[in-house]
Scaffold this motif. Structure first.
Motif, mmCIF file in Angstrom:
data_model
loop_
_atom_site.group_PDB
_atom_site.id
_atom_site.type_symbol
_atom_site.label_atom_id
_atom_site.label_comp_id
_atom_site.label_asym_id
_atom_site.label_seq_id
_atom_site.Cartn_x
_atom_site.Cartn_y
_atom_site.Cartn_z
ATOM 1 N N ALA A 98 10.341 6.302 -1.487
ATOM 2 C CA ALA A 98 10.943 7.565 -1.914
ATOM 3 C C ALA A 98 11.769 7.419 -3.299
ATOM 4 C CB ALA A 98 11.796 8.219 -0.954
ATOM 5 N N GLU A 99 12.735 6.636 -3.314
ATOM 6 C CA GLU A 99 13.316 6.530 -4.577
ATOM 7 C C GLU A 99 12.278 6.099 -5.750
ATOM 8 O OE1 GLU A 99 17.209 4.135 -6.489
ATOM 9 O OE2 GLU A 99 16.493 3.666 -4.294
ATOM 10 N N ALA A 100 11.456 5.324 -5.769
ATOM 11 C CA ALA A 100 10.652 4.749 -6.826
ATOM 12 C C ALA A 100 9.539 5.678 -7.205
ATOM 13 C CB ALA A 100 9.962 3.483 -6.246
ATOM 14 N N HIS A 101 9.052 6.626 -6.304
ATOM 15 C CA HIS A 101 7.947 7.650 -6.790
ATOM 16 C C HIS A 101 8.366 9.167 -6.511
ATOM 17 C CE1 HIS A 101 5.594 4.287 -7.901
ATOM 18 N NE2 HIS A 101 5.753 3.691 -6.504
ATOM 19 N N GLY A 102 9.501 9.339 -5.820
ATOM 20 C CA GLY A 102 10.017 10.800 -5.634
ATOM 21 C C GLY A 102 9.106 11.417 -4.723
ATOM 22 N N VAL A 103 8.511 10.860 -3.829
ATOM 23 C CA VAL A 103 7.783 11.436 -2.530
ATOM 24 C C VAL A 103 8.740 11.599 -1.388
ATOM 25 C CG1 VAL A 103 5.284 10.790 -3.697
ATOM 26 C CG2 VAL A 103 6.654 9.309 -1.742
ATOM 27 N N ARG A 104 8.257 12.297 -0.539
ATOM 28 C CA ARG A 104 8.895 12.176 0.815
ATOM 29 C C ARG A 104 8.295 10.931 1.681
ATOM 30 N NH1 ARG A 104 8.587 18.282 2.901
ATOM 31 N NH2 ARG A 104 9.826 17.372 5.013
ATOM 32 N N THR A 138 0.825 -1.212 0.093
ATOM 33 C CA THR A 138 -0.205 -0.210 0.000
ATOM 34 C C THR A 138 0.736 1.279 -0.177
ATOM 35 O OG1 THR A 138 -1.817 -0.992 1.190
ATOM 36 C CG2 THR A 138 -1.901 1.198 1.274
ATOM 37 N N ALA A 139 2.057 1.326 0.594
ATOM 38 C CA ALA A 139 2.943 2.326 0.946
ATOM 39 C C ALA A 139 3.185 2.713 -0.643
ATOM 40 C CB ALA A 139 4.092 1.957 1.533
ATOM 41 N N PHE A 140 3.747 1.790 -1.616
ATOM 42 C CA PHE A 140 4.108 2.072 -2.935
ATOM 43 C C PHE A 140 2.961 2.456 -3.950
ATOM 44 C CE2 PHE A 140 7.505 -0.590 -1.506
ATOM 45 C CZ PHE A 140 8.790 -0.050 -2.447
ATOM 46 N N HIS A 141 1.575 1.751 -3.584
ATOM 47 C CA HIS A 141 0.571 2.313 -4.289
ATOM 48 C C HIS A 141 0.059 3.689 -3.969
ATOM 49 C CE1 HIS A 141 -3.075 1.110 -6.317
ATOM 50 N NE2 HIS A 141 -3.822 1.835 -5.569
ATOM 51 N N LEU A 142 0.028 4.162 -2.863
ATOM 52 C CA LEU A 142 -0.363 5.313 -2.360
ATOM 53 C C LEU A 142 0.722 6.457 -2.936
ATOM 54 C CD1 LEU A 142 -1.852 4.925 1.033
ATOM 55 C CD2 LEU A 142 -2.867 5.057 -1.160
ATOM 56 N N ALA A 143 1.851 6.099 -2.748
ATOM 57 C CA ALA A 143 3.197 7.060 -3.156
ATOM 58 C C ALA A 143 3.061 7.256 -4.603
ATOM 59 C CB ALA A 143 4.269 6.400 -2.558
ATOM 60 N N GLU A 144 2.584 6.089 -5.331
ATOM 61 C CA GLU A 144 2.613 6.394 -7.111
ATOM 62 C C GLU A 144 1.169 7.472 -7.270
ATOM 63 O OE1 GLU A 144 1.897 3.530 -10.965
ATOM 64 O OE2 GLU A 144 1.525 2.679 -8.865
ATOM 65 N N ALA A 145 0.228 7.374 -6.128
ATOM 66 C CA ALA A 145 -0.677 8.337 -6.451
ATOM 67 C C ALA A 145 -0.365 9.692 -5.831
ATOM 68 C CB ALA A 145 -2.033 7.843 -5.725
ATOM 69 N N GLY A 146 1.021 9.785 -5.559
ATOM 70 C CA GLY A 146 1.134 11.232 -5.080
ATOM 71 C C GLY A 146 1.384 11.644 -3.426
ATOM 72 N N TRP A 147 0.854 10.608 -2.688
ATOM 73 C CA TRP A 147 0.980 10.714 -1.091
ATOM 74 C C TRP A 147 2.187 10.679 -0.722
ATOM 75 C CZ3 TRP A 147 -3.119 11.256 2.238
ATOM 76 C CH2 TRP A 147 -4.293 11.378 1.742
ATOM 77 N N ASN A 148 2.625 11.407 0.128
ATOM 78 C CA ASN A 148 3.958 11.291 0.954
ATOM 79 C C ASN A 148 3.544 10.160 1.972
ATOM 80 O OD1 ASN A 148 5.592 13.720 -0.201
ATOM 81 N ND2 ASN A 148 3.751 14.658 0.683
#
Length: 255
Positions: free
Chosen positions: A54-60, A25-35
């Protein structure tokens, strides 16, 4: 009601297990722009997952270690995440443990272990996050129950687990009622059998087929099924949905 911020953070508990729903879920939500703020009893695993996200999706993303059943540790962990990340908007409380012990063999230690992590741990993290959400005037809280709570077991875990997971439904309904006037929703995801290690280890194809036979679909669930439900319930479009239980179980329990 305060607007839904663009730069927003979701806290996920129980996000350290390599094959767990929380990590997916962390990766799934990060892909949608969530930190993403990750909290797990294994702090190293949480930190490693956060770095990958962070590395995969550029979020914090930040990962910290804490036993959610320990109120002081849970509160301190959320404090740390809040200090290092943008505005907290959502919580999905995945942290939990299974319990296959037959009822007549459940002793005090097993009962306390399961209830303290699954129910009390969800409460302590929820209460701490809720203080911030109420302060901001907007937020989403998602507790994670189980079809075991609705059917009285029948999966892998038994009585203490079912009781604790049923408690999460009552907890979230009460939170929804109290915090609704402050712009905060609270809902529950109730998964059926999901292909993760909490089911007692990696599932064989035979065991998957046996579990799927109880439902109306020809498969058991995947972490993505649950992650997608979480994404909806914490998103800006679910603001009129609160106090509800969303079953992600392939039709295993219909109500």
């Amino acid at each position: 009601m305060t607007g839904f911020p663009t730069d927003r953070t979701v806290v996920l508990t129980g996000a350290g297990s390599p094959r767990g729903i929380g990590r997916y879920t962390a990766f799934h939500l990060a892909e949608a722009g969530w930190n993403v703020g990750l909290l797990d009893v294994d702090g190293d695993a949480a930190a490693a997952t956060a770095a990958e996200v962070a590395e995969a999706h550029g979020v914090r993303a930040v990962g910290v270690g804490a036993d959610v059943a320990d109120r002081a540790a849970a509160v301190a962990a959320i404090d740390t995440l809040e200090e290092q990340l943008p505005q907290l908007v959502a919580l999905v409380a995945f942290a939990g443990v299974s319990s296959p012990v037959p009822y007549l063999e459940v002793d005090a230690d097993e009962w306390h272990r399961v209830v303290s992590i699954n129910l009390e741990g969800t409460h302590w993290v929820t209460q701490r996050v809720a203080r911030s959400l109420v302060g901001h005037g907007v937020g989403r809280i998602v507790g994670v129950s189980s079809v075991s709570a609705q059917r009285g077991g029948g999966t892998y875990s038994k009585t203490p687990y079912s009781a604790a997971k049923a408690g999460i439904v009552g907890l979230m309904r009460s939170v929804a009622r109290e915090l609704g006037p402050h712009g905060v929703t609270a809902n529950v995801i109730s998964p059926g059998p999901i292909d993760t290690d909490i089911m007692g280890g990696t599932l064989t194809e035979e065991r998957k087929a046996g579990m799927a036979a109880d439902g109306v679909l020809s498969r058991i669930g995947t972490p993505r099924d649950v992650a997608a439900a979480a994404a909806y319930l914490i998103g800006p479009d679910s603001g009129f949905v609160t106090g509800q239980t969303l079953n992600v179980d392939g039709g295993l329990y219909m109500h």
